[in-house]
Write a protein that holds these residues in place. Structure first.
Motif, PDB file in Angstrom:
ATOM      1  N   GLU A 164       6.189 -10.640   1.499  1.00 19.04           N
ATOM      2  CA  GLU A 164       5.380  -9.595   0.880  1.00 19.04           C
ATOM      3  C   GLU A 164       4.380 -10.188  -0.105  1.00 19.04           C
ATOM      4  O   GLU A 164       3.243  -9.739  -0.194  1.00 19.04           O
ATOM      5  N   ARG A 165       4.801 -11.182  -0.892  1.00 22.25           N
ATOM      6  CA  ARG A 165       3.899 -11.767  -1.882  1.00 22.25           C
ATOM      7  C   ARG A 165       3.316 -13.094  -1.441  1.00 22.25           C
ATOM      8  O   ARG A 165       2.817 -13.863  -2.247  1.00 22.25           O
ATOM      9  N   SER A 166       3.379 -13.423  -0.154  1.00 17.97           N
ATOM     10  CA  SER A 166       2.694 -14.620   0.325  1.00 17.97           C
ATOM     11  C   SER A 166       1.189 -14.364   0.280  1.00 17.97           C
ATOM     12  O   SER A 166       0.744 -13.244   0.074  1.00 17.97           O
ATOM     13  N   ILE A 167       0.428 -15.410   0.464  1.00 18.42           N
ATOM     14  CA  ILE A 167      -1.016 -15.226   0.515  1.00 18.42           C
ATOM     15  C   ILE A 167      -1.526 -15.869   1.793  1.00 18.42           C
ATOM     16  O   ILE A 167      -1.217 -17.031   2.081  1.00 18.42           O
ATOM     17  N   ALA A 205       1.435 -15.278  -8.337  1.00 17.13           N
ATOM     18  CA  ALA A 205       1.537 -14.640  -9.653  1.00 17.13           C
ATOM     19  C   ALA A 205       0.243 -14.859 -10.427  1.00 17.13           C
ATOM     20  O   ALA A 205      -0.122 -15.999 -10.715  1.00 17.13           O
ATOM     21  N   ASP A 206      -0.440 -13.782 -10.750  1.00 17.21           N
ATOM     22  CA  ASP A 206      -1.685 -13.884 -11.511  1.00 17.21           C
ATOM     23  C   ASP A 206      -1.360 -13.915 -13.004  1.00 17.21           C
ATOM     24  O   ASP A 206      -1.570 -12.958 -13.728  1.00 17.21           O
ATOM     25  N   PRO A 249      -6.230 -13.199  -7.795  1.00 13.95           N
ATOM     26  CA  PRO A 249      -6.593 -12.225  -6.763  1.00 13.95           C
ATOM     27  C   PRO A 249      -8.039 -12.457  -6.313  1.00 13.95           C
ATOM     28  O   PRO A 249      -8.927 -12.644  -7.136  1.00 13.95           O
ATOM     29  N   GLY A 250      -8.246 -12.490  -5.030  1.00 14.87           N
ATOM     30  CA  GLY A 250      -9.602 -12.615  -4.495  1.00 14.87           C
ATOM     31  C   GLY A 250     -10.188 -14.010  -4.548  1.00 14.87           C
ATOM     32  O   GLY A 250     -11.392 -14.186  -4.315  1.00 14.87           O
ATOM     33  N   GLY A 269      -8.546 -21.876  -6.087  1.00 16.31           N
ATOM     34  CA  GLY A 269      -8.105 -21.427  -7.405  1.00 16.31           C
ATOM     35  C   GLY A 269      -9.004 -21.949  -8.527  1.00 16.31           C
ATOM     36  O   GLY A 269      -9.214 -21.267  -9.528  1.00 16.31           O
ATOM     37  N   ALA A 270      -9.537 -23.150  -8.353  1.00 13.13           N
ATOM     38  CA  ALA A 270     -10.313 -23.788  -9.426  1.00 13.13           C
ATOM     39  C   ALA A 270     -11.593 -23.016  -9.764  1.00 13.13           C
ATOM     40  O   ALA A 270     -11.814 -22.672 -10.929  1.00 13.13           O
TER      41      ALA A 270
END
Lengths: 351, 351
Positions: B146-149, A309-310, B321-322, B170-171
Motif C-alpha cells: 500500500e505504501r510502496s512507490i 514517509a514524507d 510526494p510527487g 528525491g534530491a
C-alpha cells in the motif's frame, strides 16, 4: 593570524580542521582572539571511558597512563578508538584582546565544544585521578578559539548539575525551535513524542516541547523503572513503554495514545536501530530530530524512502545560540527536571 | 489483513520491517491493497554489483548464481554484504481492489522503493544476464505494498533516461522545498551551493534550486572535466573547483564567489568526509541537505557543534510526494539537464 576555528593550531596533517587533526599545538601563548583556561577537571566522554576501562580491564593506573599519553601526543584529548573526547571545566586565566567570547579572567567556565578539537596540556600528571571514573581532576591549560563555546558556570546551581545540563543542552534548544516552527506555521495542537524521555536530554526535551507550546507530549521509555521516574516527574502528558528498536512496537504505542502520528519525534536514546521506529511514529509532514550518536545516516535515509514517509529528518546539532542558558533556565523553572537530573547524577555516582 | 508497509510478508525474523527481514514471503497471490508486477529488468545497486563483481573476480556465471541464490533464499534482492538492493522495471499484472497506488494492469512501471524491501521471485534463472552489468534482464514477479512507490514510465522519454532521473529524484524535490521555505520566510536573494553539481542528483538539484527561485547557485565540482561539462550546461551562476573533503578549500571557494556563506548547501558527492566542508560553506541560519549515503551522522553532528555553526542539517529523504514527476518535468524543461544526464548514461555504458 589566528583562525576563528583554530586552523592555526593544527600541526598534523596540515589543512584539516582541529577535530580531524592528529596533533594540535597546545602551547600556552595565546593569539589575539584566543582564551586560555586553567584546567580544573576533565569529563571524559562516556564512550571513551568505557573503551579505556574495558581495554585495561579496569586497571586505573593503566587507564591514567593512556589518557596522559593521548594528551601528550595529540595535544588534545581524543580517544583514538572511539574518536570522542569530552568537556572540561576550569578558570579563565588569559583573554586575547580580540576574543568575542565575552569571558573575563577569573570566570569559572565549562567548555561546550568537544575536547576533540581543544588544545590541552596537562601539568600534574593527572596525579589526583584514580582512573576509575569519567571525572578527571587535572591541572594544566586549554585554549579556546574565536568560535569556541564556553559557558560561565552559574553560581546558583551545583556545578555537577550545571555541567550535566550543558552537556545535552542542544537537544531542548532544537526541540523548542522545531515546535516553534510548527506553531508559527499555524499548526494546531502540536503532538510531540520523545523517545528516551526519562534520560537527561530526553527529560529536557520533554520540558522544552511543553514550554514551546506543544499540546501533547508523549514520553517513550524502555522499562518500568523509567516509567515510574517520569510519571513522578509529571512532565509528559502520557508515557508509553516500548523498545525504541522495535519499529512496530514503538510507533503503535505512540499512535495509540495520540490517535495519530506525532508532529515532532525526538530520539534521545543512545542505542543503534531506532531510526525506523522514529520515522513510523511521525505523521506525514512531521519532523524527526535525531540526537543519538548511534543514529545511522543510511538507515534513516533509506528507511524513510522505503516507508514512503514524507518526514523531515534532522541531524541533532549540539549547538544553537543561547542553548546553555535556555537549558539551565528550563531546569531552574521545572523542579521535576531538576529532580530527574539529580537522580541520574546520583545513580551514575553510585554506579 | 495486509499491512500498509508489508509486515504481513515478513517471515524471518518476526516483527521487523521488510527491509530488516532476512526472508520475505514472495508468493504470487496478492492481498487487497497489494500490486503484482511482472518483472522485465532489475537494476542492481552500484555498491552491491561492485561487491559481487570483486568477490567473484568478474566471473559472470558466479555472479549470476549468487544473485539468484540471494533472491531465492531471501525472497528479495538484498546484498548481504552491502545491505543494498536496487530497483526494477516491469508491467503491472494484478492490482488489489483496495490498492491506493493508482496503477492499472498493463502499466509499465519502475519501483522507487528499494529492492531490499520488495518481495521478488525469479522464474527464468536470469538466463539472459551475463553477470557483467548492473542491468539484469529478468522474468518473475514482484509485490508492491500500500505504501510502496512506483512510477509509471513516461512514454516521451527513453526508459533508461527516465530511470536515471527517478533514481535520484528525491534530491531536487527536497532542494526545491527547502529553497521555497526560505523564500516563504521572506529571505531575499537566496544563495545555494551544490557540492557535486555535475552529477545526476547534483545537476537536478542545481536546476531545482533555480526553478524554486534561488538568486545565486554555485556548483562545486572536483575536476576540470566536470567544470567544463557544467559550464556548457549553463545551469549554475558560478562554478568552483574544490575537493569536497577539504573543509577549508571548499568553503573558501564558495564564500569567495558569494561574498558570504550559502543559505542552502546540498551535498551530492558520494565520498566520505564531506560533512565539515558543507557546514563551513553554510551561513548561520542556513541549511545543509546531505544526500550522500557516505555521510557520517556523528561527523555532521559533532562537526557543527565543534564549529559553533547554527545550521540546520537534513538527512536527505529519498521520498517526497510527487518527487518523480517533479524531477522528470525539470529534465523536460531544461535541455541542459537532459544533456548532462545523457552524457552520464553514455559514459556509464562505455565504462
Amino acid at each position: 593570524m589566528t583562525s576563528p576555528i583554530g586552523l592555526h593550531r593544527v600541526m598534523e596533517p596540515t589543512g584539516v580542521l582541529p577535530q580531524a587533526a592528529t596533533r594540535l599545538d597546545n602551547s600556552r601563548e595565546i593569539g589575539a582572539t584566543e582564551v586560555r583556561v586553567s584546567v580544573e577537571r576533565i569529563n571524559l566522554d562516556a564512550a571513551s571511558f568505557r573503551q579505556l576501562h574495558s581495554k585495561h580491564k579496569g586497571n586505573g593506573a593503566a587507564i591514567r597512563r593512556e589518557v596522559l599519553e593521548i594528551i601528550n601526543v595529540r595535544g588534545k584529548m581524543q580517544n583514538p578508538v572511539t574518536g570522542s573526547g569530552g568537556m572540561l571545566i576550569g578558570t579563565v586565566d588569559a583573554v586575547g584582546a580580540q576574543s568575542p567570547l565575552g569571558l573575563t579572567v577569573g570566570d569559572r567556565v565549562a567548555t561546550l565544544v568537544s575536547l576533540t578539537l581543544t588544545p590541552l596540556a596537562i601539568s600534574d600528571g593527572l596525579a589526583r585521578w584514580d582512573g576509575q571514573s569519567e571525572q578527571v581532576p587535572a591541572r594544566g591549560h586549554a585554549i579556546l578559539f574565536e568560535r569556541s563555546i564556553a559557558a560561565v558556570l552559574p553560581t546558583d546551581l551545583d556545578p555537577e548539575l550545571a555541567l550535566a545540563v550543558m552537556d545535552v543542552c542542544g537537544a531542548p534548544a532544537l526541540t523548542a525551535r522545531v515546535v516553534n516552527q510548527y506553531r508559527d506555521a499555524g499548526r494546531p495542537e502540536i503532538a510531540v513524542a520523545v523517545i528516551g524521555a526519562a534520560g537527561k536530554s530526553g527529560s529536557l526535551s520533554v520540558a522544552a516541547a511543553r514550554a514551546a507550546g506543544a499540546k501533547r507530549v508523549v514520553g517513550v521509555v524502555p522499562v518500568e523503572r523509567e516509567r515510574n521516574l517520569l510519571e513522578r516527574a509529571g512532565l509528559a502528558d502520557a508515557i508509553v513503554l516500548a523498545d525504541a528498536r522495535d519499529p512496530v512496537g514503538v510507533s503503535s504505542a505512540v499512535t495509540d495514545v495520540l490517535g495519530r502520528g506525532a508532529d515532532v519525534t525526538v530520539v534521545c536514546v543512545d542505542v543503534p536501530g531506532c531510526e525506523h521506529g522514529a520515522i513510523l511514529t511521525t505523521a506525514d509532514g512531521g519532523t524527526v530530530i535525531f540526537f543519538s550518536m548511534a543514529t545511522s545516516f543510511a538507515a534513516a535515509a533509506l528507511g524513510a524512502e522505503g516507508l514512503a514517509a514524507d518526514v523531515t529528518m534532522l541531524i541533532g546539532n549540539g549547538y544553537l545560540p543561547g542553548h546553555a542558558t535556555y537549558a539551565l533556565d528550563l531546569l531552574r523553572r521545572e523542579d521535576a527536571v531538576r529532580e530527574l537530573f539529580q537522580a541520574r547524577i546520583a545513580a551514575e555516582a553510585a554506579h
